[in-house]
Motif scaffolding. Structure first.
Motif, mmCIF file in Angstrom:
data_model
loop_
_atom_site.group_PDB
_atom_site.id
_atom_site.type_symbol
_atom_site.label_atom_id
_atom_site.label_comp_id
_atom_site.label_asym_id
_atom_site.label_seq_id
_atom_site.Cartn_x
_atom_site.Cartn_y
_atom_site.Cartn_z
ATOM 1 N N ALA A 52 -6.515 4.311 0.797
ATOM 2 C CA ALA A 52 -7.318 3.222 1.710
ATOM 3 C C ALA A 52 -8.454 2.740 0.849
ATOM 4 O O ALA A 52 -9.132 3.454 0.173
ATOM 5 C CB ALA A 52 -7.559 3.818 2.818
ATOM 6 N N SER B 62 -5.768 -0.367 4.926
ATOM 7 C CA SER B 62 -5.115 0.798 4.990
ATOM 8 C C SER B 62 -4.266 0.714 3.793
ATOM 9 O O SER B 62 -4.215 -0.139 3.277
ATOM 10 C CB SER B 62 -4.103 1.009 6.397
ATOM 11 O OG SER B 62 -3.444 -0.132 6.488
ATOM 12 N N ARG B 63 -3.384 2.180 3.524
ATOM 13 C CA ARG B 63 -3.011 2.135 2.082
ATOM 14 C C ARG B 63 -1.830 1.042 2.245
ATOM 15 O O ARG B 63 -1.582 0.798 1.387
ATOM 16 C CB ARG B 63 -2.184 3.660 2.319
ATOM 17 C CG ARG B 63 -3.224 4.773 2.200
ATOM 18 C CD ARG B 63 -2.697 6.234 2.197
ATOM 19 N NE ARG B 63 -3.450 6.973 2.203
ATOM 20 C CZ ARG B 63 -3.952 7.906 3.241
ATOM 21 N NH1 ARG B 63 -3.623 7.495 4.474
ATOM 22 N NH2 ARG B 63 -4.768 8.817 3.191
ATOM 23 N N SER B 64 -1.056 0.822 3.510
ATOM 24 C CA SER B 64 0.198 -0.007 3.193
ATOM 25 C C SER B 64 -0.355 -1.444 3.377
ATOM 26 O O SER B 64 0.247 -2.207 3.142
ATOM 27 C CB SER B 64 0.894 0.228 4.525
ATOM 28 O OG SER B 64 0.303 -0.120 5.756
ATOM 29 N N THR C 215 -3.305 -2.588 8.383
ATOM 30 C CA THR C 215 -4.192 -2.453 9.137
ATOM 31 C C THR C 215 -5.501 -2.804 8.530
ATOM 32 O O THR C 215 -5.866 -2.316 7.166
ATOM 33 C CB THR C 215 -4.541 -0.982 9.893
ATOM 34 O OG1 THR C 215 -3.220 -0.833 10.641
ATOM 35 C CG2 THR C 215 -5.514 -1.168 10.814
ATOM 36 N N ASP D 106 -7.577 6.902 6.417
ATOM 37 C CA ASP D 106 -6.704 5.543 6.026
ATOM 38 C C ASP D 106 -7.352 4.343 6.842
ATOM 39 O O ASP D 106 -6.595 3.654 7.598
ATOM 40 C CB ASP D 106 -5.228 5.901 6.658
ATOM 41 C CG ASP D 106 -4.312 4.804 5.973
ATOM 42 O OD1 ASP D 106 -3.356 4.363 6.711
ATOM 43 O OD2 ASP D 106 -4.837 4.149 5.007
ATOM 44 N N GLY D 107 -8.727 4.431 6.630
ATOM 45 C CA GLY D 107 -9.496 3.376 7.222
ATOM 46 C C GLY D 107 -10.752 3.624 7.887
ATOM 47 O O GLY D 107 -11.251 2.998 8.777
#
Length: 124
Positions: free
Chosen positions: A33, A52-54, A57, A103-104
């Motif tokens: 992240a 976030s990683r993807s 978000t 993750d955030g």
């Protein structure tokens, strides 16, 4: 490990825009992240935005909502912070940071790796 290098800071008039970039090298960028933080003279480092990683978000501090946009390009190992409608109170050194566990998160101590920072100065 991951190495982070920020760029894109500078001097801008109030109401103007800047886009910060943070290039990462080392371990797989999509494993982290990514956050943006800032530190003004005499003040503590504070959260600005996280993605976030993807990239699905994102969260922002209240003062950044509606003006700043964080994004990432995992193919280019880069995270961005688009800053619009800049105000003098946005003046600070801006840091990007990588977090390999959460993750955030919005908390400075959570982040594992930091860039050297880039200066943003907004004149009135």
């Amino acid at each position: 490990q991951v190495q982070l290098v920020e760029s894109g800071g500078g001097l801008v008039q109030a109401g103007g825009s800047l886009r910060l970039s943070c290039a990462a090298s080392g371990r797989t960028f999509s494993s982290y992240a990514m956050g943006w933080f800032r530190q003004a003279p005499g003040k503590e480092r504070e959260f600005v935005a996280v993605i976030s990683r993807s990239g699905g978000t994102a969260y922002y501090t209240d003062s950044a909502k509606g003006r700043f946009t964080i994004s990432r390009d995992n193919a280019k190992n880069t995270v961005y912070l688009q800053m619009n409608s800049l105000k003098p109170e946005d003046t600070a050194v801006y840091f990007c940071a990588a977090d390999e566990d959460a993750d955030g998160s919005t908390y400075v101590p959570v982040y594992d790796y930091w860039g050297q920072g880039t200066q943003v100065t907004v004149s009135s």
